[in-house]
Design a protein around this motif. Sequence first.
Motif, PDB file in Angstrom:
ATOM      1  N   TYR A 139       0.851  -1.176   0.000  1.00 11.14           N
ATOM      2  CA  TYR A 139       0.000   0.000   0.000  1.00 11.14           C
ATOM      3  C   TYR A 139       0.899   1.242   0.000  1.00 11.14           C
ATOM      4  O   TYR A 139       1.987   1.244   0.581  1.00 11.14           O
ATOM      5  N   TYR A 140       0.443   2.276  -0.649  1.00  7.99           N
ATOM      6  CA  TYR A 140       1.302   3.444  -0.870  1.00  7.99           C
ATOM      7  C   TYR A 140       1.775   4.090   0.420  1.00  7.99           C
ATOM      8  O   TYR A 140       2.795   4.782   0.433  1.00  7.99           O
ATOM      9  N   VAL A 141       1.069   3.882   1.542  1.00  3.81           N
ATOM     10  CA  VAL A 141       1.471   4.525   2.789  1.00  3.81           C
ATOM     11  C   VAL A 141       2.800   3.992   3.303  1.00  3.81           C
ATOM     12  O   VAL A 141       3.414   4.598   4.186  1.00  3.81           O
ATOM     13  N   TYR A 142       3.248   2.856   2.777  1.00  2.00           N
ATOM     14  CA  TYR A 142       4.529   2.295   3.184  1.00  2.00           C
ATOM     15  C   TYR A 142       5.599   2.655   2.154  1.00  2.00           C
ATOM     16  O   TYR A 142       5.912   1.890   1.245  1.00  2.00           O
ATOM     17  N   GLY A 143       6.127   3.857   2.260  1.00  2.00           N
ATOM     18  CA  GLY A 143       7.229   4.285   1.407  1.00  2.00           C
ATOM     19  C   GLY A 143       6.831   4.778   0.043  1.00  2.00           C
ATOM     20  O   GLY A 143       7.698   4.992  -0.816  1.00  2.00           O
ATOM     21  N   GLY A 144       5.540   4.973  -0.184  1.00  2.00           N
ATOM     22  CA  GLY A 144       5.079   5.430  -1.490  1.00  2.00           C
ATOM     23  C   GLY A 144       4.364   6.760  -1.429  1.00  2.00           C
ATOM     24  O   GLY A 144       4.621   7.594  -0.559  1.00  2.00           O
ATOM     25  N   TYR A 145       3.426   6.941  -2.348  1.00  2.00           N
ATOM     26  CA  TYR A 145       2.751   8.236  -2.472  1.00  2.00           C
ATOM     27  C   TYR A 145       1.495   8.036  -3.297  1.00  2.00           C
ATOM     28  O   TYR A 145       1.459   7.212  -4.230  1.00  2.00           O
ATOM     29  N   ALA A 146       0.464   8.805  -2.973  1.00  2.00           N
ATOM     30  CA  ALA A 146      -0.749   8.857  -3.789  1.00  2.00           C
ATOM     31  C   ALA A 146      -1.146  10.312  -3.943  1.00  2.00           C
ATOM     32  O   ALA A 146      -1.179  11.066  -2.965  1.00  2.00           O
ATOM     33  N   GLY A 147      -1.419  10.718  -5.160  1.00  2.00           N
ATOM     34  CA  GLY A 147      -1.819  12.098  -5.382  1.00  2.00           C
ATOM     35  C   GLY A 147      -1.464  12.565  -6.770  1.00  2.00           C
ATOM     36  O   GLY A 147      -1.228  11.766  -7.692  1.00  2.00           O
ATOM     37  N   SER A 148      -1.415  13.885  -6.940  1.00  2.00           N
ATOM     38  CA  SER A 148      -1.129  14.475  -8.243  1.00  2.00           C
ATOM     39  C   SER A 148       0.299  14.175  -8.673  1.00  2.00           C
ATOM     40  O   SER A 148       1.238  14.232  -7.867  1.00  2.00           O
ATOM     41  N   LEU A 149       0.457  13.860  -9.941  1.00  2.00           N
ATOM     42  CA  LEU A 149       1.769  13.616 -10.526  1.00  2.00           C
ATOM     43  C   LEU A 149       2.144  14.710 -11.519  1.00  2.00           C
ATOM     44  O   LEU A 149       3.123  14.563 -12.263  1.00  2.00           O
TER      45      LEU A 149
END
Length: 702
Positions: A139-149
């Motif tokens: 899941y993105y909360v573990y070292g990732g990101y979700a949102g505008s690119l």
Amino acid sequence: MKRTIRTAALTACALIAALGLPAGVAQADTATPRIDLRVLVVTDGGPATRAVEAELDGEGIPYTEVDLNSASRPTIDASFLSDTVDGRPRAKFQAVVLPNDNPFATGPEMAALAAYEQTYAIPQVDAYTYARPEAGLQYYVYGGYAGSLDGITAGVTDAGRAGPFGYLDGAVPFEDNDASVSESYGYLAVPLVGADFTTYVDAPVPGTTGRASLVGEYRHDGRRELVVGFVYNQYQQQFKLLARGIVDWMTDGIHLGASRNYLAVHVDDIFAADDRWNSTYDCTPGDVDCTDPGATGSTIRMTSADVAYATSWQETNDFTLDLAYNALGSEDFKEENDGSDPLLTSLVADKDDFRWVNHTYSHEFLGCVQNTTVVPWVCATNTDGSTQWVSQAQISSEISTNAAWGQANGLPIDTTELITGEHSGFFVTPQQPVDNPNLASAFTANGIQWAGSDNSRDPQQRQVGSALTVPRYPVNIYYNAGTKADEVDEYNYIYGSRAQGGSGICDDNPATTTCLAAPLSTTTGFDDYIVPLESRQALGHVLGNDPRPHYVHQSNLAEDRLLYPVLTSVISQYRALYADTAPVVNLRQKDIGAELQRRAAWKSALSAGTVTAYRIGSDVTVQAPAGTQVTATVPAGTTLGGSEYGTAYAGERSGWTASTGSALALTLPAPAVSLTGTPASADSVETTSTAPGTRIPAGLTD
């Protein structure tokens, strides 16, 4: 709750049952399967699957669409996906595209697809799926990101360059065309610990020094998925950059159709002088709508120095311009200058550095006879009310006189090519809704085969007499502008609101034209606003597998030489994005026309269902009616009749081959494509299990 995955191998009887084969065909269990060269696209109507379909359409790759929103859609089961042909198991689709990793409301269809993919080693593209363990990602909360690119620069990894995205140099910039609008959304995610996941495209994680996956391959349960973690549409640059690789990944680089990146630029009105924009009266003296008697102005014409600059620029950029010429411009200049025209002398001396196109002798309007006593002009009429047309004899004279003049001056023209002045003769609405009926016969009488048309009003190739049209993209650098100040002033007028002193076109047509927020600076507006905008639009055409040429005017090579900043930007951006194996293809008009003609015929053949193509091991067979121009893309080293097939592009081979009616037999290079997979029965496939190394954040359940 976790669920287990069973991967037991099938017995011969179980394999027959899984494939939906009739009893008593046990020999098919050991036969090399036939894989049809067709893609299955399961769509939810979203932009990502529509974008993939647009790429398949553009390349000429056949596909079958299943619309999840349609009540009458077929059920995806074993019989829909496979059958037998001549006792041999057949996979009806070489690849599967889904809107996400599991879009079905019920389990049986996904289970059938999974069994099919395992049995025949069929790749699956998840067109846009969020980061989750079922896709091989944390899941993105573990070292990732979700949102505008918006505005990020992603990158092709070493694995991506060694694999399906090797035609790119590395950078994959995401558009950010409007700071007030979110244009791209997606997930950056880290592969699961222990998962067999290879990242092909990654990007920096905002607020950290790390990078995470945007596009990668997840291998599990004898299946392969291309996991795409951002949403896109067919027009966005980031998709256009990656589209070829997505297709190559799903087809193993073996498919019908082909793709290249094209750029051609026609420079109209060579030898003529173009009237200059009058910033005081907001019109161009000499045009029919510039009626104020005080509106006077000068003209813009190239010089010998401009020719020298053009030849030098071409050599530096390894690019050839197409010069569309009007001979009367030179003859008039000589008459006014003691029989001398330095521009003619310079261009003739460097004639072989350019390609030349007949643009008619005097640039006369070749449609209806224009009545310019009213604004806007209308077609003149006869006493019976019928339209007065420019005659066939007059059109023919414009064509033949210009061609003869060019040949007499040693210009290397091709007399089958033509561009009429203002694309006249073809329909122009609202005044002239049909072609001049004398145009077709004049084309035929003069052997014209390829006639330039305006893509903005006539975008599809069509037959006019002996000629096929070649639609051309207009570049928004104006024919009546020689300086940056001229260009910006006219731009401000056209795209300005009435409140800003502009034309108000944007006020009256808000759905198609956006008003400038404020007038551009005549000092900096060209470089800071117009060049980036026009180069982005032109680059979009280049990246879209679209051979149509662009056109500008000779005035844009004179004075401030407005074309070069735009064209240099397009070429430099392109070469920064693509590897040397994928050069921009720079064709002349007749070759562009022939490419469009072949594509139209190929599309018609696919639509008619008259083309059959499949591979069995290392052999690819294509069957089409005699005379059909067949196109395919295959790995380097593929042969046809003992000779290497097609021409090289982007590390592959592709081309056109005329069918004789017999099967075209292509032989893939060794080692042959592997068709391995772990067979499993449909009821033993678990499609929603949690992969190894999963951490589940609070609030989410498995």
